[in-house]
Design an enzyme around this catalytic site. Structure first.
Site, PDB file in Angstrom:
ATOM      1  N   ARG A 133     -49.601 -27.864  33.865  1.00  0.00           N
ATOM      2  CA  ARG A 133     -48.164 -28.054  34.016  1.00  0.00           C
ATOM      3  C   ARG A 133     -47.467 -27.659  32.725  1.00  0.00           C
ATOM      4  O   ARG A 133     -47.780 -28.171  31.652  1.00  0.00           O
ATOM      5  CB  ARG A 133     -47.841 -29.506  34.382  1.00  0.00           C
ATOM      6  CG  ARG A 133     -48.365 -29.857  35.771  1.00  0.00           C
ATOM      7  CD  ARG A 133     -48.014 -31.244  36.209  1.00  0.00           C
ATOM      8  NE  ARG A 133     -48.662 -31.530  37.489  1.00  0.00           N
ATOM      9  CZ  ARG A 133     -48.655 -32.717  38.088  1.00  0.00           C
ATOM     10  NH1 ARG A 133     -48.025 -33.733  37.537  1.00  0.00           N
ATOM     11  NH2 ARG A 133     -49.275 -32.890  39.242  1.00  0.00           N
ATOM     12  N   ARG A 192     -49.836 -37.232  28.713  1.00  0.00           N
ATOM     13  CA  ARG A 192     -49.184 -36.061  29.323  1.00  0.00           C
ATOM     14  C   ARG A 192     -49.668 -34.800  28.623  1.00  0.00           C
ATOM     15  O   ARG A 192     -49.296 -34.537  27.484  1.00  0.00           O
ATOM     16  CB  ARG A 192     -47.662 -36.177  29.235  1.00  0.00           C
ATOM     17  CG  ARG A 192     -47.079 -37.299  30.079  1.00  0.00           C
ATOM     18  CD  ARG A 192     -45.560 -37.316  30.002  1.00  0.00           C
ATOM     19  NE  ARG A 192     -45.013 -38.480  30.687  1.00  0.00           N
ATOM     20  CZ  ARG A 192     -44.683 -38.526  31.964  1.00  0.00           C
ATOM     21  NH1 ARG A 192     -44.845 -37.458  32.717  1.00  0.00           N
ATOM     22  NH2 ARG A 192     -44.196 -39.633  32.498  1.00  0.00           N
ATOM     23  N   GLU A 213     -48.376 -45.056  35.221  1.00  0.00           N
ATOM     24  CA  GLU A 213     -48.814 -44.391  36.448  1.00  0.00           C
ATOM     25  C   GLU A 213     -50.174 -43.723  36.254  1.00  0.00           C
ATOM     26  O   GLU A 213     -50.399 -43.017  35.275  1.00  0.00           O
ATOM     27  CB  GLU A 213     -47.791 -43.340  36.865  1.00  0.00           C
ATOM     28  CG  GLU A 213     -48.185 -42.555  38.115  1.00  0.00           C
ATOM     29  CD  GLU A 213     -47.360 -41.285  38.303  1.00  0.00           C
ATOM     30  OE1 GLU A 213     -47.871 -40.369  38.975  1.00  0.00           O
ATOM     31  OE2 GLU A 213     -46.241 -41.203  37.772  1.00  0.00           O
ATOM     32  N   SER A 217     -50.473 -41.191  42.328  1.00  0.00           N
ATOM     33  CA  SER A 217     -49.299 -41.134  43.195  1.00  0.00           C
ATOM     34  C   SER A 217     -49.759 -40.627  44.545  1.00  0.00           C
ATOM     35  O   SER A 217     -50.325 -39.531  44.640  1.00  0.00           O
ATOM     36  CB  SER A 217     -48.238 -40.197  42.605  1.00  0.00           C
ATOM     37  OG  SER A 217     -47.031 -40.266  43.323  1.00  0.00           O
ATOM     38  N   ARG A 257     -56.022 -39.982  32.449  1.00  0.00           N
ATOM     39  CA  ARG A 257     -55.340 -41.276  32.372  1.00  0.00           C
ATOM     40  C   ARG A 257     -56.316 -42.426  32.639  1.00  0.00           C
ATOM     41  O   ARG A 257     -56.152 -43.511  32.093  1.00  0.00           O
ATOM     42  CB  ARG A 257     -54.173 -41.308  33.350  1.00  0.00           C
ATOM     43  CG  ARG A 257     -53.062 -40.355  32.949  1.00  0.00           C
ATOM     44  CD  ARG A 257     -51.798 -40.569  33.732  1.00  0.00           C
ATOM     45  NE  ARG A 257     -50.758 -39.646  33.280  1.00  0.00           N
ATOM     46  CZ  ARG A 257     -49.460 -39.830  33.467  1.00  0.00           C
ATOM     47  NH1 ARG A 257     -49.033 -40.906  34.106  1.00  0.00           N
ATOM     48  NH2 ARG A 257     -48.587 -38.952  33.021  1.00  0.00           N
TER      49      ARG A 257
END
Length: 426
Positions: A261, A276, A348, A351, A390
């Site tokens: 990303r 991130r 988070e 998802s 994560r």
């Protein structure tokens, strides 16, 4: 993508849904563009039909020796040919504008999705697990990591910000987590393991709602391919343009892949550490099912992701996202947030979203119910089972010790070759 027939027959309902998503009422514009497109299509079809009829009549007139009639028909055909480009152009322009508009509109939220503007309005569904009590001040993973093989400096030197170089047992623990997740999702939860490409074409990105809206969030190669932001793209697009047999049992796929990303979160947020990254790894879950099964499948998928956290004994909570925080293609989303004691915050880690028929319409993915001729758009769902990096962060912070070491969770023992603790370098 949205159903034009639904918008024509339920304009107020559609506008209300777009307004809930923070957009504007657009049904009037959509209906007007659709009317223009349909009128132009009708004119083109009528002109083509008349041209064909006149062309046949020319031959008949010539055979009967009626040259005047033949010449008149030739003139009519020429006039039709001259006028057709205008209507064909109008049809193309209206179709392009309508398609582009629809492609940029988010999915219609489910009725039970809560109102709200951002993450502050999300609704906690439940919590699981006990937060560990420490007899020392727990550290954040970014402070623990360097002594254990989480090399931020080398990652930055090689590639820039938000890249990390993992070494030694830290790299092995990261790999072990991914293998554990895959084994659990395939052996216990019935997902089929896949190894899909991480480079895809425009159609795959468009079909999974990543284009055109999120083009700037992804990396593109010089030959026009895209590095996947998640293997949801590859797995879901594997059913594009297909008519599947009766889906009495959902198709369930999982994959462990690299993900990329270019916009890794909000500017200035999570710039420290491993949260991130521009390049990261994830075990993805994707389901393709009948419309009537998608709500139950959504619950099942979320529980499959929760099972990883429970096996690792990591405290987490399930959160139902509000309309303002929900992803573009989702009609309903659950986030799983893991407790990070070093940060003293929920973060988070997964998802899980039900997209309904939104993606299926974009990629023309259908199935034929048993005994019926008519096809129906499938429903697609996707979720993280889990984000590997994560999860590594969560293990580090929850299993840290006062001396800076990290205890390896027992369920990962088969993947660690006897290593039970990550020890800091002397």
């Amino acid at each position: 993508m949205h159903d034009i027939a639904f918008i024509r027959s339920h304009p107020a309902e559609f506008d209300a849904a777009m307004t809930r998503r923070g957009g504007e009422a657009v049904s009037e514009r959509i209906i007007a563009l659709d009317a223009t497109r349909r009128e132009a299509t009708t004119r083109v079809q009528e002109a083509q039909s008349r041209r064909n009829d006149a062309s046949k009549a020319i031959g008949q007139a010539m055979g009967q020796g009626d040259k005047d009639k033949a010449e008149a028909l030739k003139a009519e055909v020429a006039e039709i040919k001259a006028s057709m480009p205008e209507w064909e152009g109008a049809e193309r322009a209206a179709t392009a504008e309508l398609t582009d508009l629809l492609a940029r509109l988010p999915n219609i939220p489910a009725a039970d999705v809560p109102e709200g503007a951002d993450e502050n309005d999300n609704v906690e569904v439940h919590q699981w697990g006990e937060k560990r009590s420490f007899d020392f001040e727990p550290k954040e993973h970014a402070d623990l990591g360097p002594a254990l093989g989480m090399d931020f400096e080398t990652g930055a030197a090689l590639s820039g910000a938000r890249f990390t170089f993992l070494r030694g047992e830290m790299a092995r623990l990261h790999r072990g987590l991914a293998q554990f997740m895959l084994d659990k999702q395939t052996r216990e939860n019935g997902y089929t393991e896949c190894n899909p490409p991480v480079l895809v074409n425009d159609d795959a990105m468009y079909g999974t709602d990543k284009l055109p809206k999120f083009a700037d969030d992804s990396f593109r190669t010089t030959d026009g391919r895209w590095l996947i932001p998640t293997s949801e793209v590859s797995l879901t697009a594997s059913v594009a343009d297909k008519i599947l047999p009766d889906l009495s049992r959902p198709i369930r796929m999982t994959a462990h892949t690299l993900c990329f990303r270019s916009e890794a979160g909000a500017a200035g947020r999570d710039t420290r550490g491993f949260i991130r990254q521009h390049q990261f790894e994830k075990v993805e879950l994707v389901s393709v099912c009948r419309p009537e099964d998608s709500e139950a499948e959504h619950e099942r998928m979320t529980k499959c992701a929760e099972g990883i956290l429970e096996a690792l004994n990591l405290p987490y909570r399930r959160v139902l996202l509000c309309v303002g925080d929900m992803g573009f293609g989702a009609r309903k989303t659950y986030d799983l947030e893991v407790w990070l004691p070093g940060q003293g915050a929920w973060r988070e880690i997964s998802s899980c979203s039900n997209t309904g028929e939104f993606q299926a319409r974009r990629m023309n993915a259908r199935y034929r119910p048993e005994g019926e001729k008519k096809t129906v758009f499938v429903h697609t769902l996707n979720g993280s089972g889990l984000a590997v990096g994560r999860t590594l962060v969560a293990v580090m912070e929850n299993y840290q010790n006062a001396d800076g070491s990290v205890t390896v969770p027992g369920v990962l023992a088969p993947y660690m070759g006897g290593v039970t603790r990550l020890e800091p370098a002397a």
